[in-house]
Design a protein around this motif. Structure first.
Motif, mmCIF file in Angstrom:
data_model
loop_
_atom_site.group_PDB
_atom_site.id
_atom_site.type_symbol
_atom_site.label_atom_id
_atom_site.label_comp_id
_atom_site.label_asym_id
_atom_site.label_seq_id
_atom_site.Cartn_x
_atom_site.Cartn_y
_atom_site.Cartn_z
ATOM 1 N N LEU A 83 0.837 -1.202 0.000
ATOM 2 C CA LEU A 83 0.000 0.000 0.000
ATOM 3 C C LEU A 83 0.873 1.254 0.000
ATOM 4 N N GLN A 84 1.917 1.267 0.851
ATOM 5 C CA GLN A 84 2.801 2.432 0.920
ATOM 6 C C GLN A 84 3.514 2.646 -0.414
ATOM 7 N N SER A 85 3.983 1.550 -1.035
ATOM 8 C CA SER A 85 4.679 1.669 -2.322
ATOM 9 C C SER A 85 3.757 2.242 -3.387
ATOM 10 N N LEU A 86 2.485 1.793 -3.358
ATOM 11 C CA LEU A 86 1.499 2.300 -4.314
ATOM 12 C C LEU A 86 1.303 3.803 -4.151
ATOM 13 N N LEU A 87 1.151 4.233 -2.904
ATOM 14 C CA LEU A 87 0.902 5.653 -2.651
ATOM 15 C C LEU A 87 2.138 6.481 -3.005
ATOM 16 N N GLU A 88 3.327 5.931 -2.742
ATOM 17 C CA GLU A 88 4.562 6.639 -3.097
ATOM 18 C C GLU A 88 4.680 6.794 -4.608
ATOM 19 N N ALA A 89 4.362 5.716 -5.335
ATOM 20 C CA ALA A 89 4.454 5.753 -6.800
ATOM 21 C C ALA A 89 3.527 6.828 -7.350
ATOM 22 N N ARG A 90 2.361 6.938 -6.740
ATOM 23 C CA ARG A 90 1.414 7.944 -7.217
ATOM 24 C C ARG A 90 1.983 9.347 -7.015
ATOM 25 N N GLY A 91 2.602 9.573 -5.848
ATOM 26 C CA GLY A 91 3.193 10.881 -5.555
ATOM 27 C C GLY A 91 4.299 11.237 -6.542
ATOM 28 N N LYS A 92 5.031 10.218 -7.002
ATOM 29 C CA LYS A 92 6.158 10.475 -7.911
ATOM 30 C C LYS A 92 5.770 10.374 -9.380
ATOM 31 N N ARG A 93 4.487 10.203 -9.679
ATOM 32 C CA ARG A 93 4.002 10.017 -11.056
ATOM 33 C C ARG A 93 4.710 8.848 -11.737
ATOM 34 N N LEU A 94 4.791 7.714 -11.041
ATOM 35 C CA LEU A 94 5.356 6.494 -11.619
ATOM 36 C C LEU A 94 4.216 5.527 -11.911
#
Lengths: 229, 103
Positions: A6-17
């Motif tokens: 879940l954290q990785s998903l939210l981080e990816a969204r923040g970085k536009r990945l």
């Protein structure tokens, strides 16, 4: 889904990945795949198509039924020109799920009062655009009519992967714009990417209707097969 | 995937039990596309949507069971079922929904 995923998903969204979560439906086993690492994956073809078409789905594989959830970066709309049409376009784009940024060096136009609750930049486009990631999930519209503001902005957009580029102005305005940008060294092929006059031809009259025509054209570019637009 | 995950993550941080329901397949006129999500907490509060309101109630009930069992589950809803009107896909579509624990 465990907390790390879940954290990785939210981080990816923040970085536009772009990332995907692959879930084995029978067991609940899950893994996160970055689009950048998709090629070596056992589901490489499915992942590639999913990212390209922005489409999640269930797939039968030798390992069983897999749900591939695609998370592409959020859609964003960059508007050059804090003008009247922009005021109509912002709420429509926001409702369609776009994060909107409005850029206009004229401080009297680019105010938070005229554009509440969105990212407003009272700066020259060529100063601000390098800070913004213009990518395949980005639509770009130039609405000022003023070559001093629109031309450098369009030049930046044309050197990016924006899925839609539009420019306000009559056929004549568009014609002289193409001549200027062409003289500045941009290829004819690349210049064809500019939708101008902007918007689907729905006989729009007035700013709100023009905004609808623009949003409809952006949606067509996003959802139709790219080769058709 | 939208703000639902963000909100669900916030619920986890508050120490709540959270389940996540995701539309994984649709046929016919389903109101919410594949990938749409609904997050449910231990008290039955929910955010997001998997059907535009038709089957949310049934999904929330299943989610509360899953918080006890810990086992993920695939749910199917559709008009082929005689009781479909009660579960409520009046739109005439069919959907499959994956429900899992979060955290």
């Amino acid at each position: 889904m465990n907390k790390a995923t879940l954290q990785s998903l939210l981080e990816a969204r923040g970085k536009r990945l772009a990332v995907a979560v692959v879930t084995e439906l029978a067991t609940g086993r899950q893994r996160l795949v970055k689009a950048a690492n998709g090629q070596g994956d056992q589901l490489a073809d499915i992942l590639e198509q999913g990212f390209r078409l922005d489409r999640s789905g269930v797939h039968q594989t030798p390992e069983g039924e897999m749900f591939v959830a695609i998370q592409n970066p959020a859609l964003q709309l960059i508007i050059i020109g804090a003008v009247h049409i922009a005021q109509s376009l912002v709420p429509i784009a926001a409702a369609a799920g776009y994060a909107v940024t409005v850029i206009d060096p004229r401080g009297a136009f680019a105010t938070e009062q005229r554009f509440p609750n969105i990212d407003v930049r009272p700066d020259w486009p060529d100063e601000v655009l390098p800070e913004i990631q213009l990518d395949q999930r980005t639509a770009f519209v130039a609405l000022t009519h003023d070559p001093k503001i629109d031309d450098p902005a369009l030049t930046a957009a044309l050197s990016s992967d924006c899925f839609y580029i539009g420019a306000l102005g009559s056929k004549r305005t568009q014609g002289s714009r193409i001549e200027r940008l062409s003289a500045a060294g941009i290829s004819q092929e690349n210049l064809k990417r500019i939708h101008g006059p902007i918007g689907l031809d729905i006989g729009a009259r007035g700013a709100p209707e023009i905004a609808i025509a623009i949003m409809a054209e952006i949606t067509a570019a996003l959802r139709h097969d790219r080769s058709r637009t | 995937m939208s703000d639902v995950l963000q909100q669900a993550s916030g619920w986890l941080d508050e120490g709540r039990n959270v389940a996540l329901a995701t539309v994984i397949e649709t046929w016919g006129s389903a109101p919410q596309p594949v990938g749409s999500q609904l997050a449910i907490d231990g008290e039955g509060n929910f955010i997001g949507s998997v059907s535009g309101g038709c089957v949310e109630g049934a999904v929330v009930t299943e989610a509360l069971d899953i918080m006890v069992s810990g086992q993920p589950k695939v749910l199917a809803f559709g008009v082929a079922d005689e009781t479909a009107w009660e579960v409520g896909l009046a739109c005439g579509g069919k959907i499959r929904i994956y429900v899992e624990m979060l955290g």
